[in-house]
Design an enzyme around this catalytic site. Structure first.
Site, mmCIF file in Angstrom:
data_model
loop_
_atom_site.group_PDB
_atom_site.id
_atom_site.type_symbol
_atom_site.label_atom_id
_atom_site.label_comp_id
_atom_site.label_asym_id
_atom_site.label_seq_id
_atom_site.Cartn_x
_atom_site.Cartn_y
_atom_site.Cartn_z
ATOM 1 N N HIS A 32 17.551 -3.210 7.214
ATOM 2 C CA HIS A 32 17.550 -2.327 8.387
ATOM 3 C C HIS A 32 18.697 -2.660 9.343
ATOM 4 O O HIS A 32 18.661 -2.299 10.511
ATOM 5 C CB HIS A 32 16.238 -2.455 9.155
ATOM 6 C CG HIS A 32 15.022 -2.227 8.324
ATOM 7 N ND1 HIS A 32 14.814 -1.051 7.649
ATOM 8 C CD2 HIS A 32 13.953 -3.015 8.047
ATOM 9 C CE1 HIS A 32 13.660 -1.125 6.994
ATOM 10 N NE2 HIS A 32 13.132 -2.308 7.213
ATOM 11 N N HIS A 43 11.431 2.501 5.415
ATOM 12 C CA HIS A 43 11.492 1.773 4.142
ATOM 13 C C HIS A 43 11.604 2.732 2.981
ATOM 14 O O HIS A 43 11.286 2.392 1.849
ATOM 15 C CB HIS A 43 10.245 0.923 3.936
ATOM 16 C CG HIS A 43 9.979 0.013 5.063
ATOM 17 N ND1 HIS A 43 9.248 0.382 6.146
ATOM 18 C CD2 HIS A 43 10.365 -1.261 5.283
ATOM 19 C CE1 HIS A 43 9.193 -0.629 6.997
ATOM 20 N NE2 HIS A 43 9.859 -1.634 6.493
#
Lengths: 333, 215
Positions: A57, A220
């Site tokens: 991320h 995700h």
């Protein structure tokens, strides 16, 4: 799969080697525990701010370590929460005697691992350790029948604002009440144009046709609320704004807006979408006081973007504007 | 009754045989578990469990004083290496097994059912999932019920293990038609229907492995 890696199992470690090489003097990287900390930690009398989560991320979270933001970040495997040992190592590294605050995204695995870490830290050191749960994703119904809203884009704003308050040496109770204000006033929604490929899986997490988009995604690659046909950027901007405004009234107070790229969408498209978002918000009577556009909380190479709005006041805007010096956010210094 | 031959001595060697067998099974099924997770989660269950069980398989059973010590270390190792939701859940399961089983003695059906129940209770306390949420709890609790029923009926340890294994498989398969209410699959709502829960799949493998190696 076409990626710049050495070996699938070494991706996170090798990347942290690069972080250490790129930021000598300002960041301290503990390869053993996979934590990135401020080089000057612990800062005496300051609440130690810890966050972390799965890797993939970036710049969140390791890129938000530094003066005015996080004291340490725990880097899990790709899209997998870190383990309690990492949070414990981070807590030891940043404990400046004023307690420790963990910023946790509301994902089942993250919550459990940070909970275990908190139990273990307080048993071991006696230090006060508290957690803030970020839960801003309007795509998920917040009910007893789900794991609750996911923590997504608002995490970046939370880390910046709490980081500024911690830098001012505000105490842990003040930070907790500030976190509640940020959580209550923040909402996000995201859209994916493509899936990403987790290196260990080697193939796309989900399938989208050439003309399809996935609305209401998390960070995700997990599927979202529904699929739709890809329309114009103006239409996608409308799809981003509508569920956020349907969930909360953002008129009547200034707003901090973040248009975030998921990793595979270039800035030219992000700014283009933000132009449409700004136009729609203005038409709905929402006053944007501060804007952040760019890749701030990503999903590897996923194409797409997310919008986060935070209802602010003078105090929050002051903390937002306060100097920050991290690899991922830097202003005022 | 043949009770003596079906009631093995609780030892680190016996537990280690189980753990190594399970590590092999996970290793063989890494891609299968990750693929199940790809469909309704985030595509990491196989690789996470594989990393954790490789670390467990590397533990030397001769360095532990008794079986519970090895089980507790297994729990801590999983908590420290797996991450995600599986790390705390499987870690808690083994920690509870370790605190529930006596250090020495003969394993019997009632003892095993009680240990599994302790493991289940730990998982429920940690993960806050209940029956029907489409998680590994659906697999484990059906297995625990089956083991308890066998113990109550005066069945042998081997029979209780076999019953638990059968129950685990049934509980696992029942997750296919459920709508997920915990974990990342819960974000899919109705769309999670029709998929086998990856955690239930790996839990069934653990209980099947116990039936194969402990009896």
């Amino acid at each position: 799969m076409k990626k710049l890696i050495n070996a699938v199992e070494d991706v996170v470690r090798d990347s942290l080697v690069g972080v250490a090489a790129a930021h000598p003097g300002s960041l301290a990287v503990d390869l053993e525990n996979r934590i990135v900390a401020r080089a000057d930690a612990p800062v005496s009398g300051k609440v130690g701010l810890i966050s972390g989560g799965g890797s993939g991320h970036e710049p969140m979270h390791s890129g938000y370590v530094g003066a005015g933001m996080l004291d340490a970040a725990c880097c899990g495997e790709i899209f997998t929460s870190p383990v309690p040992d990492q949070m414990m190592a981070a807590a030891r590294a940043v404990d400046g005697g004023a307690g420790i605050l963990q910023i946790v995204k509301n994902y089942t695995g993250d919550v459990m691992n940070f909970d275990m870490a908190a139990e273990m830290v307080s048993a071991e050191t006696g230090s006060r350790i508290e957690s803030v749960l970020v839960a801003d994703d309007v795509a998920v119904q917040d009910s007893l029948y789900t794991a609750g809203r996911r923590g997504v884009g608002l995490t970046v704003l939370m880390e910046k604002i709490l980081g500024a308050a911690a830098e001012e040496k505000q105490d842990i109770d003040a930070l907790l009440s500030l976190a509640k204000r940020v959580n209550d006033g923040g909402r996000s929604y995201g859209v994916a144009l493509t899936s990403c490929i987790v290196p260990a899986a080697g193939k796309p997490t989900f399938d989208l046709a050439e003309d399809e988009i996935e609305l209401g995604i998390g960070i995700h690659g997990e599927p979202g609320r529904r699929k739709a046909r890809l329309g114009s950027a103006a239409e996608v901007a409308g799809e981003l704004v509508e569920p956020i405004l349907a969930d909360r009234d953002f008129t009547g107070a200034p707003v901090i807006a973040m248009l975030n790229g998921m990793g595979g969408t270039p800035l030219i498209e992000q700014y283009l979408v933000y132009g449409e978002v700004a136009r729609i918000l203005s038409g709905k009577g929402v006053t944007v006081a501060r804007t952040l556009v760019g890749n701030h909380i990503t999903s590897l190479e996923m194409a797409g973007c997310s919008l986060t709005l935070l209802n602010a006041d003078d105090d929050l805007l002051r903390l937002w504007d306060a100097p920050v010096n991290t690899p991922g956010l830097r202003w005022g210094c | 009754m043949g009770m003596l031959i079906s009631m093995p001595e609780l030892s680190t060697r016996l537990v280690s045989t189980w753990l190594k067998d399970y590590a092999d099974v996970i290793n063989e099924n890494t891609n299968y578990l990750t693929d199940l997770d790809r469909q309704i989660g985030d595509a990491d269950h196989g690789s996470n469990m594989s990393r954790g069980m490789a670390a467990v398989a590397a533990l030397d059973p001769t360095t532990f004083p008794d079986a519970p010590a090895l089980l507790k270390k297994t729990g801590m190792t999983l908590v420290s290496t797996v991450g995600g939701a599986s790390g705390p859940l499987y870690g808690t399961f083994f920690l509870r097994l370790g605190t529930s089983l006596p250090a020495t003695g003969v394993l019997d059906a009632a003892m095993w059912a009680a240990a599994m129940k302790a493991g289940l209770d730990g998982i429920v306390a940690r993960g806050k999932a209940s029956l029907g949420d489409k998680t590994l709890v659906d697999c484990l609790s059906t297995a625990v019920d089956a083991a308890q029923k066998a113990a109550d009926a005066g069945k042998s340890f081997a029979e209780a293990l076999a019953a638990a294994s059968k129950g685990a498989d049934e509980g696992r398969d029942a997750t296919v038609d459920m709508i997920a209410r915990r974990g990342r699959a819960s974000y899919l709502g109705e769309r999670s229907k029709g998929h086998l829960d990856p955690g239930a799949a790996s839990m069934a493998m653990l209980i099947d492995s116990a039936a194969r190696t402990l009896a």
